[in-house]
Design a protein around this motif. Structure first.
Motif, PDB file in Angstrom:
ATOM      1  N   THR A 155      18.808  22.429   9.978  1.00  0.00           N
ATOM      2  CA  THR A 155      17.632  21.364  10.662  1.00  0.00           C
ATOM      3  C   THR A 155      16.964  20.801   9.443  1.00  0.00           C
ATOM      4  OG1 THR A 155      15.907  23.417  11.101  1.00  0.00           O
ATOM      5  CG2 THR A 155      17.675  22.162  13.256  1.00  0.00           C
TER       6      THR A 155
ATOM      7  N   ARG B 240      15.135  17.233   5.464  1.00  0.00           N
ATOM      8  CA  ARG B 240      15.205  16.886   3.907  1.00  0.00           C
ATOM      9  C   ARG B 240      16.008  15.318   4.261  1.00  0.00           C
ATOM     10  NH1 ARG B 240      16.317  19.949  -0.465  1.00  0.00           N
ATOM     11  NH2 ARG B 240      15.544  22.110   0.039  1.00  0.00           N
TER      12      ARG B 240
ATOM     13  N   SER C   9       8.912  19.009   2.704  1.00  0.00           N
ATOM     14  CA  SER C   9       8.234  19.657   3.549  1.00  0.00           C
ATOM     15  C   SER C   9       6.746  19.230   3.511  1.00  0.00           C
ATOM     16  CB  SER C   9       7.751  21.097   1.979  1.00  0.00           C
ATOM     17  OG  SER C   9       6.119  21.580   2.272  1.00  0.00           O
TER      18      SER C   9
ATOM     19  N   SER D  84       7.654  16.603   7.385  1.00  0.00           N
ATOM     20  CA  SER D  84       7.209  17.915   8.057  1.00  0.00           C
ATOM     21  C   SER D  84       6.660  18.832   8.747  1.00  0.00           C
ATOM     22  CB  SER D  84       8.406  19.055   7.946  1.00  0.00           C
ATOM     23  OG  SER D  84       7.378  20.240   6.586  1.00  0.00           O
TER      24      SER D  84
ATOM     25  N   ARG E 206       7.912  15.534  14.155  1.00  0.00           N
ATOM     26  CA  ARG E 206       8.944  16.358  14.273  1.00  0.00           C
ATOM     27  C   ARG E 206       9.525  16.159  15.331  1.00  0.00           C
ATOM     28  NH1 ARG E 206       7.867  20.317  10.930  1.00  0.00           N
ATOM     29  NH2 ARG E 206       9.681  21.588  12.218  1.00  0.00           N
TER      30      ARG E 206
ATOM     31  N   ARG F  78      12.474  26.111  11.092  1.00  0.00           N
ATOM     32  CA  ARG F  78      10.960  26.847  10.704  1.00  0.00           C
ATOM     33  C   ARG F  78      10.567  27.107  11.994  1.00  0.00           C
ATOM     34  NH1 ARG F  78      13.278  25.948   6.473  1.00  0.00           N
ATOM     35  NH2 ARG F  78      12.188  25.913   4.510  1.00  0.00           N
ATOM     36  N   ASP F  79      11.121  26.358  12.666  1.00  0.00           N
ATOM     37  CA  ASP F  79      10.950  26.480  14.481  1.00  0.00           C
ATOM     38  C   ASP F  79      11.110  26.667  15.653  1.00  0.00           C
ATOM     39  OD1 ASP F  79      11.689  24.018  13.612  1.00  0.00           O
ATOM     40  OD2 ASP F  79      10.327  22.370  15.008  1.00  0.00           O
TER      41      ASP F  79
ATOM     42  N   ASP G 257       4.354  25.126   4.406  1.00  0.00           N
ATOM     43  CA  ASP G 257       5.411  25.671   6.195  1.00  0.00           C
ATOM     44  C   ASP G 257       4.043  26.402   6.974  1.00  0.00           C
ATOM     45  OD1 ASP G 257       6.759  24.039   4.830  1.00  0.00           O
ATOM     46  OD2 ASP G 257       8.713  25.731   4.223  1.00  0.00           O
TER      47      ASP G 257
ATOM     48  N   ARG H 254       0.831  24.412   8.100  1.00  0.00           N
ATOM     49  CA  ARG H 254       0.779  23.258   9.325  1.00  0.00           C
ATOM     50  C   ARG H 254       0.199  22.759  10.077  1.00  0.00           C
ATOM     51  NH1 ARG H 254       7.205  22.294   8.440  1.00  0.00           N
ATOM     52  NH2 ARG H 254       7.881  23.862  10.351  1.00  0.00           N
TER      53      ARG H 254
HETATM   54  O1   DC Z   1      14.914  24.561   5.028  1.00  0.00           O
HETATM   55  P1   DC Z   1      14.842  23.328   3.840  1.00  0.00           P
HETATM   56  O2   DC Z   1      14.263  23.563   2.908  1.00  0.00           O
HETATM   57  O3   DC Z   1      16.067  22.923   3.536  1.00  0.00           O
HETATM   58  O4   DC Z   1      13.633  22.193   5.080  1.00  0.00           O
HETATM   59  C1   DC Z   1      13.497  21.751   3.772  1.00  0.00           C
HETATM   60  C2   DC Z   1      11.638  21.894   4.538  1.00  0.00           C
HETATM   61  O5   DC Z   1      11.574  20.918   5.818  1.00  0.00           O
HETATM   62  C3   DC Z   1      10.803  22.826   4.206  1.00  0.00           C
HETATM   63  O6   DC Z   1       9.566  22.471   3.812  1.00  0.00           O
HETATM   64  C4   DC Z   1       9.761  22.941   5.600  1.00  0.00           C
HETATM   65  C5   DC Z   1      10.738  22.037   7.230  1.00  0.00           C
HETATM   66  N1   DC Z   1      11.227  22.607   7.461  1.00  0.00           N
HETATM   67  C6   DC Z   1      10.606  22.152   8.976  1.00  0.00           C
HETATM   68  O7   DC Z   1       9.906  22.048   8.921  1.00  0.00           O
HETATM   69  N2   DC Z   1      11.286  23.003  10.222  1.00  0.00           N
HETATM   70  C7   DC Z   1      12.352  22.791  10.596  1.00  0.00           C
HETATM   71  N3   DC Z   1      13.094  23.443  12.057  1.00  0.00           N
HETATM   72  C8   DC Z   1      13.277  23.367   8.935  1.00  0.00           C
HETATM   73  C9   DC Z   1      12.614  22.388   7.879  1.00  0.00           C
END
Ligand code: DC
Length: 220
Positions: A31, A36, A96, A99, A105, A126-127, A181, A184
């Protein structure tokens, strides 16, 4: 079956999730790559993120397609394969930032839930355990100390011939990104109540994969 893997940047989530999915014949969904891709779009078009109207118009224009070619996830942004271009530090930093925005989102969570509806998936982000797949059969919170993550990143960059940044500088960036992260307003990174904590600081990739496969097998 749904497997959710969350944790901070650089803990090795994607390597772990990819290997677990491959071993079990599940589909791996990255995700972060979607955030990105949105980040890249905003960079390419120089969209002012604080301008709500411009942001909404940009999001309406974004068409994101996820495809699988030779088992590898490919990300298409309005028809262009951006799988390589989303891996730069600039796209990661922008990811970042975007997001943190609720409309971003909402759009991506919907897409991710649709993707996971009818197939067995290992999804990382992350979520995932807290918001995207709250009913996942297994939730893992995969983490490692910031120093260990910085050292791994430093090694990766050195292997690619990229120099001019120290481990200390990388660690500072990691700490800053973790902070953003985790603090937020919308869907901050946190361990779901029913997630199992796996600290990869002292684990090899193989040991991490074995541990997660064992947890999955306990639930099948
Ligand atoms: O895992 P990554 O480094 O490729 O993720 C890039 C950015 O996206 C990271 O700073 C946090 C965000 N992200 C998010 O908020 N929720 C997710 N499910 C995946 C990534």
């Amino acid at each position: 079956m749904k497997v959710a893997i969350d944790g901070p940047a650089g803990a090795g989530k994607s390597t772990l999730a990819k290997a677990v999915a491959k071993k079990l014949g599940f589909v791996y969904i990255d995700t972060g790559a979607m955030y990105r891709a949105i980040g890249l779009y905003m960079l390419d078009r120089k969209v002012e993120l604080s301008d709500e109207t411009a942001l909404k118009a940009a999001l309406d224009d974004v068409k994101l397609d996820i495809a699988y070619e030779n088992d590898a996830q490919q990300v298409y942004l309005n028809g262009e394969n951006v799988t390589g271009r989303i891996r730069t530090e600039a796209a990661g930093d922008m990811a970042s930032k975007v997001s943190t925005l609720l409309p971003v989102r909402e759009k991506l969570v919907m897409l991710q839930q649709e993707m996971a509806e009818r197939i067995d998936v290992v999804m990382d982000g992350r979520d995932i355990g807290t918001v995207v797949l709250p009913n996942a059969e297994l939730k893992v919170y995969f983490t490692a100390g910031s120093r260990v993550r910085a050292e791994r990143r430093f090694k990766e960059l050195s292997e690619k011939g990229i120099t001019g940044i120290t481990v200390e500088e990388i660690e500072e960036e990691i700490i800053a990104r973790d902070y953003r992260d985790m603090h937020r307003e919308h869907s901050p990174l946190k361990q779901a109540e029913d997630a199992i904590l796996v600290d990869s600081s002292d684990l090899t990739i193989e040991e991490g994969v074995e541990r997660v496969i064992a947890l999955i097998n306990e639930r099948r």
